[in-house]
Design a protein around this motif. Structure first.
Motif, PDB file in Angstrom:
ATOM      1  N   GLY A 309     -14.110  -5.331 -11.616  1.00 13.96           N
ATOM      2  CA  GLY A 309     -14.620  -6.525 -10.958  1.00 13.96           C
ATOM      3  C   GLY A 309     -13.614  -7.146 -10.013  1.00 13.96           C
ATOM      4  N   ASP A 310     -13.952  -8.343  -9.552  1.00 19.53           N
ATOM      5  CA  ASP A 310     -13.030  -9.140  -8.745  1.00 19.53           C
ATOM      6  C   ASP A 310     -12.132  -9.877  -9.740  1.00 19.53           C
ATOM      7  OD1 ASP A 310     -11.682 -10.814  -7.073  1.00 19.53           O
ATOM      8  OD2 ASP A 310     -13.443 -11.826  -6.243  1.00 19.53           O
ATOM      9  N   LEU A 311     -11.043  -9.222 -10.102  1.00 19.70           N
ATOM     10  CA  LEU A 311     -10.145  -9.783 -11.112  1.00 19.70           C
ATOM     11  C   LEU A 311      -9.187 -10.805 -10.508  1.00 19.70           C
ATOM     12  CD1 LEU A 311      -9.417  -6.605 -13.267  1.00 19.70           C
ATOM     13  CD2 LEU A 311     -11.423  -8.108 -13.218  1.00 19.70           C
ATOM     14  N   ASN A 312      -9.128 -10.833  -9.182  1.00 22.96           N
ATOM     15  CA  ASN A 312      -8.449 -11.903  -8.437  1.00 22.96           C
ATOM     16  C   ASN A 312      -6.940 -11.965  -8.604  1.00 22.96           C
ATOM     17  OD1 ASN A 312      -9.616 -13.630  -6.485  1.00 22.96           O
ATOM     18  ND2 ASN A 312     -11.049 -14.405  -8.016  1.00 22.96           N
ATOM     19  N   TYR A 313      -6.316 -10.950  -9.212  1.00 25.37           N
ATOM     20  CA  TYR A 313      -4.853 -10.941  -9.285  1.00 25.37           C
ATOM     21  C   TYR A 313      -4.278 -10.729  -7.879  1.00 25.37           C
ATOM     22  CZ  TYR A 313      -5.049 -10.909 -14.360  1.00 25.37           C
ATOM     23  OH  TYR A 313      -5.278 -11.255 -15.682  1.00 25.37           O
ATOM     24  N   ARG A 314      -3.221 -11.450  -7.544  1.00 25.45           N
ATOM     25  CA  ARG A 314      -2.678 -11.471  -6.187  1.00 25.45           C
ATOM     26  C   ARG A 314      -1.318 -10.780  -6.118  1.00 25.45           C
ATOM     27  NH1 ARG A 314      -6.114 -15.155  -3.490  1.00 25.45           N
ATOM     28  NH2 ARG A 314      -7.973 -15.258  -4.809  1.00 25.45           N
ATOM     29  N   LEU A 315      -0.564 -11.068  -5.052  1.00 20.50           N
ATOM     30  CA  LEU A 315       0.757 -10.488  -4.848  1.00 20.50           C
ATOM     31  C   LEU A 315       1.833 -11.560  -4.951  1.00 20.50           C
ATOM     32  CD1 LEU A 315       0.068  -8.211  -1.725  1.00 20.50           C
ATOM     33  CD2 LEU A 315       0.297  -7.465  -4.089  1.00 20.50           C
ATOM     34  N   TYR A 316       2.925 -11.245  -5.645  1.00 19.23           N
ATOM     35  CA  TYR A 316       4.091 -12.135  -5.684  1.00 19.23           C
ATOM     36  C   TYR A 316       4.924 -11.861  -4.425  1.00 19.23           C
ATOM     37  CZ  TYR A 316       3.214 -12.908 -10.705  1.00 19.23           C
ATOM     38  OH  TYR A 316       2.665 -13.236 -11.926  1.00 19.23           O
ATOM     39  N   LEU A 317       4.402 -12.240  -3.276  1.00 20.74           N
ATOM     40  CA  LEU A 317       5.060 -11.870  -2.022  1.00 20.74           C
ATOM     41  C   LEU A 317       4.618 -12.807  -0.915  1.00 20.74           C
ATOM     42  CD1 LEU A 317       6.955  -9.636  -0.861  1.00 20.74           C
ATOM     43  CD2 LEU A 317       4.892  -8.360  -0.257  1.00 20.74           C
ATOM     44  N   GLU A 318       5.566 -13.135  -0.036  1.00 18.61           N
ATOM     45  CA  GLU A 318       5.217 -13.982   1.109  1.00 18.61           C
ATOM     46  C   GLU A 318       4.242 -13.253   2.024  1.00 18.61           C
ATOM     47  OE1 GLU A 318       8.661 -15.304   3.154  1.00 18.61           O
ATOM     48  OE2 GLU A 318       9.578 -16.233   1.389  1.00 18.61           O
ATOM     49  N   ASP A 319       3.379 -14.024   2.660  1.00 16.92           N
ATOM     50  CA  ASP A 319       2.289 -13.472   3.455  1.00 16.92           C
ATOM     51  C   ASP A 319       2.785 -12.512   4.537  1.00 16.92           C
ATOM     52  OD1 ASP A 319      -0.696 -13.721   4.331  1.00 16.92           O
ATOM     53  OD2 ASP A 319       0.452 -14.104   6.168  1.00 16.92           O
ATOM     54  N   ASN A 320       3.793 -12.917   5.302  1.00 12.99           N
ATOM     55  CA  ASN A 320       4.246 -12.083   6.420  1.00 12.99           C
ATOM     56  C   ASN A 320       4.858 -10.766   5.933  1.00 12.99           C
ATOM     57  OD1 ASN A 320       6.410 -13.574   5.340  1.00 12.99           O
ATOM     58  ND2 ASN A 320       7.631 -13.299   7.202  1.00 12.99           N
ATOM     59  N   LEU A 321       5.533 -10.801   4.784  1.00 16.43           N
ATOM     60  CA  LEU A 321       6.121  -9.579   4.244  1.00 16.43           C
ATOM     61  C   LEU A 321       5.026  -8.633   3.727  1.00 16.43           C
ATOM     62  CD1 LEU A 321       9.182 -11.060   2.310  1.00 16.43           C
ATOM     63  CD2 LEU A 321       9.153  -9.969   4.566  1.00 16.43           C
ATOM     64  N   ALA A 322       4.002  -9.208   3.119  1.00 20.19           N
ATOM     65  CA  ALA A 322       2.885  -8.399   2.638  1.00 20.19           C
ATOM     66  C   ALA A 322       2.192  -7.703   3.796  1.00 20.19           C
ATOM     67  CB  ALA A 322       1.902  -9.278   1.872  1.00 20.19           C
ATOM     68  N   ARG A 323       1.962  -8.434   4.875  1.00 14.18           N
ATOM     69  CA  ARG A 323       1.283  -7.858   6.033  1.00 14.18           C
ATOM     70  C   ARG A 323       2.127  -6.769   6.690  1.00 14.18           C
ATOM     71  NH1 ARG A 323      -3.175 -11.279   7.751  1.00 14.18           N
ATOM     72  NH2 ARG A 323      -3.278 -13.077   6.352  1.00 14.18           N
ATOM     73  N   GLU A 324       3.430  -6.926   6.638  1.00 11.04           N
ATOM     74  CA  GLU A 324       4.310  -5.911   7.224  1.00 11.04           C
ATOM     75  C   GLU A 324       4.208  -4.604   6.440  1.00 11.04           C
ATOM     76  OE1 GLU A 324       6.647  -4.429  10.104  1.00 11.04           O
ATOM     77  OE2 GLU A 324       5.861  -6.487  10.039  1.00 11.04           O
ATOM     78  N   LEU A 325       4.187  -4.690   5.114  1.00 10.27           N
ATOM     79  CA  LEU A 325       4.053  -3.484   4.288  1.00 10.27           C
ATOM     80  C   LEU A 325       2.678  -2.840   4.461  1.00 10.27           C
ATOM     81  CD1 LEU A 325       5.811  -4.613   0.986  1.00 10.27           C
ATOM     82  CD2 LEU A 325       6.654  -2.977   2.682  1.00 10.27           C
ATOM     83  N   ILE A 326       1.670  -3.675   4.685  1.00  6.37           N
ATOM     84  CA  ILE A 326       0.317  -3.146   4.903  1.00  6.37           C
ATOM     85  C   ILE A 326       0.265  -2.361   6.213  1.00  6.37           C
ATOM     86  CG2 ILE A 326      -2.078  -3.783   5.378  1.00  6.37           C
ATOM     87  CD1 ILE A 326      -1.660  -6.145   3.422  1.00  6.37           C
TER      88      ILE A 326
END
Length: 450
Positions: A309-326
């Protein structure tokens, strides 16, 4: 029986026994495969019981497709059939399809506290049924499907023969005798049968099975349960709907869930608590006639469990750093910051459960439908919610005899989530043979005949 026929049978049995002994110790005769052509040829007219005189339990393999999708309150439309076909991966058909949805209705006050409306669940079931069955030829009559709302519902008619299923109408009744599901059938019934359907506000589960399995296995004890743990801990904007069923001698539990949202520090604790509540409050009560049966009462009482399901667990990471890894598609590095992964590793929730390796981009949150861009980011756009992308949509499992074959996301741009799916190969005990009351065997002992 003539001497010639008796000698022929003895020769056939010795050939079969010699072949089995070369594979394994004779005390493991209960592990016979029913797909061996030589066995069928040699054992024509002969039956054998295991040497310890115990039941002959055969394990058979099934393929189960599990999918989850948050549809953001949007109704299914005709054009969605093409996308659904791609999501269900029908080039590699499964034996069982278990589909969980979240937000099939907008999570507004009226839908959360008002009476359940079956309209959207019916629309989804009709579309799923058409998609699954249109691949196999012949007209498929649209079923009159009303989702099950009574948690005491059970469907024992699943165990009936396919000839009974071809009647004009079939009514599945609840434990209290109330009709819950009605199908209009004809000789051109589809290949897949709707086994269970349960809706709680926006959380919805739909379970479909190949009709051929109803001939091969005893499919029974189909029950549903729901747990609301949203606002004030008891409203249905968040929570789970579950299906329990037995196939042969193996019990299955499928749990579709929608957990608390939020990406602030500590929000993962809310999700962990809701998981605990779902485990604690999900029950599949036994009826008086079940008193002599060893049936699972809780989620963890089942042989195999699938939680999605939509378990909604997120990332322990700043937004800009997450987008860079993506952008770099560095999924392994991104997983180091995944909340659910850390909870699994630390035993904070789902202790001992498994999840396949994630090799796809985060599934939430996209800017809008028909868009491949994540919401927020820099430069920010007016009216857009700032959300760090995350793997909110997940599939976990627990139990023996389960092997995950694939774990992937589909690129359907219907909502701000991408659907996620997993294909499993599972082993099922053939209870029909395991509990056969009469086991004929040859009129001679293979241990005392030369």
């Amino acid at each position: 029986m003539g001497n010639k026929q008796r000698k022929s049978r003895r020769k056939a049995f010795r050939l079969w026994f010699s072949k089995r002994r070369s594979r394994a110790d004779a005390t493991h005769l209960s592990e016979i495969s029913d797909n061996d052509e030589l066995d069928d040829e040699c054992m024509d007219g002969l039956f054998v019981r295991s040497l310890d005189m115990g039941p002959c339990i055969l394990n058979n393999e099934l393929r189960i497709f599990v999918g989850t999708w948050n549809v953001a309150g949007r109704s299914p439309v005709g054009s969605l059939a093409v996308d659904l076909d791609e999501w269900l991966n029908l080039k590699e058909a499964a034996d069982i399809y278990v589909l969980g949805f979240q937000e099939i209705v907008p999570l507004k006050t009226k839908t959360v506290i008002g009476a359940e409306d079956p309209t959207e669940a019916t629309n989804w079931n009709v579309l799923i049924g058409k998609t699954l069955n249109s691949k196999y030829g012949g007209p498929w009559l649209t079923p009159i499907i009303n989702p099950i709302f009574n948690d005491n519902y059970r469907n024992d008619r699943a165990a009936e023969s396919d000839s009974r299923l071809r009647s004009d109408y079939e009514i599945a009744t609840s434990a209290r005798g109330q009709s819950r599901t009605e199908y209009k059938l004809s000789d051109h019934v589809g290949r897949y049968k709707l086994m269970a359907s349960k809706k709680m506000v926006g959380v919805f589960i739909s379970v479909w099975m190949r009709r051929a399995l109803l001939k091969k296995y005893c499919v029974s004890e189909v029950k549903v349960s729901s747990v609301a743990c949203g606002i004030m801990g008891y409203l249905g904007n968040k929570g789970s709907v579950s299906v329990s069923m037995s196939i042969g001698g193996t019990s299955f539990c499928f749990v579709a869930a929608h957990l608390a949202s939020g990406e602030k520090k500590g929000d993962e604790g809310k999700r962990n608590h809701q998981v605990s509540e779902i485990f604690r409050r999900t029950t599949f009560p036994r009826l008086p006639e079940d008193c002599h049966k060893n049936l699972p009462l809780t989620i963890l009482g089942h042989d195999q469990i699938y939680w999605f399901g939509d378990l909604n667990y997120r990332l322990y990471l700043e937004d800009n750093l997450a987008r860079e890894l993506i952008k770099k598609k560095n999924w392994s590095a991104l997983q180091e910051f995944d909340q659910l992964g850390k909870e699994l590793e630390d035993g904070g929730v789902f202790q001992g459960w498994k999840e396949g390796n994630i090799e796809f981009a985060p599934t939430y949150k996209y800017s809008s439908s028909n868009c491949n861009r994540y919401s927020g980011g820099l430069p920010s756009r007016a009216g857009e919610k700032q959300r760090t992308p995350a793997w909110c949509d997940r599939i976990l499992w627990y139990g023996k005899g389960v092997k995950q074959l694939s774990y992937f996301r589909s690129e359907i741009k219907f909502s701000d989530h991408r659907p996620v799916s997993a294909l499993f190969s599972v082993l099922v005990e053939d209870q029909k043979r395991a509990h056969s009351s009469l086991v004929p065997f040859p009129p001679f002992s293979p241990l005392h005949n030369s």
